[in-house]
Design a protein around this motif. Structure first.
Motif, short mmCIF file in Angstrom:
data_model
loop_
_atom_site.label_atom_id
_atom_site.label_comp_id
_atom_site.label_asym_id
_atom_site.label_seq_id
_atom_site.Cartn_x
_atom_site.Cartn_y
_atom_site.Cartn_z
N THR A 28 125.43 58.68 152.04
CA THR A 28 126.55 57.99 152.68
C THR A 28 126.03 57.24 153.89
N SER A 29 126.38 55.97 153.99
CA SER A 29 125.99 55.18 155.16
C SER A 29 127.07 55.30 156.23
N ILE A 30 126.65 55.47 157.46
CA ILE A 30 127.62 55.56 158.56
C ILE A 30 128.37 54.24 158.74
N ALA A 31 127.80 53.15 158.21
CA ALA A 31 128.48 51.86 158.28
C ALA A 31 129.75 51.83 157.44
N SER A 32 129.88 52.80 156.52
CA SER A 32 131.08 52.86 155.67
C SER A 32 132.22 53.62 156.34
N MET A 33 131.96 54.19 157.52
CA MET A 33 133.00 54.94 158.23
C MET A 33 134.02 53.96 158.85
N PRO A 34 135.28 54.31 158.86
CA PRO A 34 136.31 53.42 159.42
C PRO A 34 136.01 53.02 160.87
N GLY A 35 136.12 51.72 161.15
CA GLY A 35 135.97 51.23 162.51
C GLY A 35 134.55 51.05 163.00
N MET A 36 133.54 51.33 162.16
CA MET A 36 132.15 51.30 162.63
C MET A 36 131.46 49.95 162.48
N ARG A 37 132.05 49.06 161.74
CA ARG A 37 131.35 47.84 161.34
C ARG A 37 130.75 47.04 162.49
N ASP A 38 131.47 46.92 163.60
CA ASP A 38 131.00 46.09 164.70
C ASP A 38 129.95 46.76 165.58
N GLN A 39 129.71 48.04 165.35
CA GLN A 39 128.79 48.75 166.23
C GLN A 39 127.53 49.28 165.54
N VAL A 40 127.42 49.07 164.24
CA VAL A 40 126.28 49.63 163.51
C VAL A 40 125.45 48.53 162.87
N ILE A 41 124.14 48.71 162.92
CA ILE A 41 123.18 47.84 162.22
C ILE A 41 122.47 48.72 161.20
N VAL A 42 122.60 48.39 159.94
CA VAL A 42 121.97 49.17 158.87
C VAL A 42 120.61 48.57 158.55
N VAL A 43 119.60 49.42 158.54
CA VAL A 43 118.23 49.00 158.22
C VAL A 43 117.80 49.68 156.92
N ASN A 44 117.25 48.91 156.01
CA ASN A 44 116.79 49.47 154.74
C ASN A 44 115.67 48.59 154.19
N GLY A 45 115.24 48.85 152.97
CA GLY A 45 114.16 48.07 152.38
C GLY A 45 113.76 48.64 151.03
N VAL A 46 112.69 48.09 150.48
CA VAL A 46 112.26 48.49 149.13
C VAL A 46 110.98 49.32 149.14
N SER A 47 110.44 49.60 150.32
CA SER A 47 109.14 50.28 150.40
C SER A 47 109.14 51.65 149.72
N LYS A 48 110.07 52.50 150.10
CA LYS A 48 110.09 53.87 149.59
C LYS A 48 110.79 53.97 148.24
N SER A 49 111.89 53.25 148.08
CA SER A 49 112.70 53.38 146.87
C SER A 49 112.03 52.78 145.64
N PHE A 50 111.28 51.70 145.82
CA PHE A 50 110.63 51.04 144.68
C PHE A 50 109.11 51.09 144.76
N SER A 51 108.58 51.91 145.66
CA SER A 51 107.14 52.04 145.84
C SER A 51 106.48 50.67 146.08
N MET A 52 106.97 49.99 147.11
CA MET A 52 106.52 48.64 147.43
C MET A 52 106.08 48.53 148.89
N THR A 53 105.41 49.56 149.39
CA THR A 53 105.07 49.59 150.81
C THR A 53 104.26 48.37 151.25
N GLY A 54 103.32 47.95 150.43
CA GLY A 54 102.45 46.83 150.80
C GLY A 54 103.12 45.48 150.75
N PHE A 55 104.29 45.39 150.13
CA PHE A 55 105.00 44.11 150.09
C PHE A 55 105.66 43.80 151.43
N ARG A 56 105.82 44.82 152.28
CA ARG A 56 106.42 44.66 153.60
C ARG A 56 107.73 43.89 153.53
N LEU A 57 108.70 44.47 152.82
CA LEU A 57 109.97 43.80 152.62
C LEU A 57 111.13 44.74 152.98
#
Length: 384
Positions: A213-242
């Motif tokens: 669950t992302s905290i950005a999905s909580m009611p009222g949080m949209r203007d105060q949260v920055i979600v950071v993610n990527g493909v390094s761990k989930s798709f084994s793409m660490t060297g792509f730096r994306l």
């Protein structure tokens, strides 16, 4: 006389993880369980997409925020997976890994004198970026709350100088994550105090017993949260730096300025590879997660038999293990493990002072490597 450099750098050191990893390279026959890097190859169809992008001459600058197709794929993926609703044209920035996303966000929201709250123990990459942005770090000791940031201990840490809180769940180094109820309670504290939150969700695809669950999905949080993610761990793409970040339009337009002057844009080839991953590889993380879960259960079983305590990991691919009390520091014990047992774990002190007494064990290694490493740890404990 030498010119002066940024004084903030005098308080910043090389990551304790890398420092220890580099230190043990001089030793022979050491089983290393140190680095948090998937041992799976990048999926073939993703590699082929990268090669095709090169053949098609897609090797020029892209839009500063990333190619439109990728931004649209990111918003589809995050809406389907985590119920997040962001505008691909205004609220998504494709970055050079998750680390750059955190850096440019901090440099956008931080001013000298601000405080940023970190739940310790925590990945060591945040503190230097906070200091370079001109802020100070305030740690919350989470050892007494099962290594989780709670609404209560967050509320106690907030001062008039607090500008931001960074939450890394699932956690590196502990593997713990937060429930929807826990996130909701924290979100209420964030909103009450009108501060920012950077939610580092790079391990979001590696959650085992529950759904991320992302905290950005909580009611009222949209203007105060920055979600950071990527493909390094989930798709084994660490060297792509994306990586990528999701933020409301009013904020992302300012983060984009910093990003533009920092790197112009992420690698075009990596962007097309990530596009393939998110559009046609949605089942890839599941196969990796299944194997990680099996490895986690194996390591837990071995640690239980050795009588070692550890944080109960819900996600990622780490075990944070408490070693028997000793007059030695955790760092010295880690060196002793290398010298006497031929196995390397990362000393918990690399993750702030709140990690002292623990070791991080990465199970992002083959079953054979894990078996060999656990055998050596068991032998070490038997003879010491």
């Amino acid at each position: 006389m030498k010119p002066e450099i940024n004084k903030n750098l005098s308080t910043i050191e090389i990551s304790g993880i890398r420092k220890f990893f580099n230190l043990i390279e001089e030793y022979e026959d050491v089983v290393s369980l140190t680095i948090g890097q998937p041992d799976f190859p990048t999926p073939d169809h993703v590699k082929e997409a990268a090669v095709q992008a090169i053949k098609d001459n897609k090797t020029t600058y892209t839009h500063n925020a990333g190619i439109v197709e990728l931004r649209k794929a990111i918003t589809r993926y995050t809406k389907d997976r985590y119920q997040l609703d962001y505008d691909p044209m205004k609220e998504v920035i494709v970055t050079v890994g998750a680390s750059q996303a955190i850096d440019i966000t901090l440099r956008t929201i931080i001013e000298p004198g601000d405080e940023v709250i970190l739940p310790g123990p925590i990945y060591p990459g945040y503190e230097p970026l906070i200091k370079l942005a001109g802020a100070t770090v305030k740690y919350v000791d989470t050892k007494q709350s099962n290594f989780k940031l709670t609404a209560e201990n967050l509320k106690e840490a907030i001062t008039e100088k607090t500008k931001c809180v960074i939450t890394p769940y699932p956690s590196n180094p502990t593997g713990v994550t937060l429930s929807e109820k826990e996130l909701r309670e924290i979100s209420e504290v964030i909103q009450e105090n009108k501060i920012f939150m950077i939610s580092d969700e790079i391990y979001s695809e590696l959650v085992y017993e529950q759904v991320h669950t992302s905290i950005a999905s909580m009611p009222g949080m949209r203007d105060q949260v920055i979600v950071v993610n990527g493909v390094s761990k989930s798709f084994s793409m660490t060297g792509f730096r994306l990586g990528y970040l999701l933020a409301p339009d009013w904020l992302s337009q300012h983060i984009l300025k910093v990003h533009q002057y920092n790197v112009s844009c992420a690698s075009s080839v990596s962007q097309y590879a990530a596009l393939e991953a998110l559009e046609n590889g949605t089942k890839d993380p599941a196969a990796m997660k299944k194997e990680y879960k099996n490895r986690r259960e194996y390591v837990k079983g071995r640690l239980d038999k050795m009588g070692l305590e550890y944080a109960q990991p819900d996600g990622a691919f780490y075990m944070f293990v408490k070693f028997p009390e000793s007059k030695n520091s955790t760092f010295d014990t880690a060196i002793e493990l290398v010298e006497k047992a031929g196995v390397a774990l990362v000393p918990g002190s690399a993750f702030s002072v709140y990690g002292e007494g623990y070791m991080r064990l990465s199970y992002a290694y083959s079953q054979q490597t894990l078996e060999k490493g656990m055998d050596r740890i068991e032998k070490y404990l038997t003879v010491t």
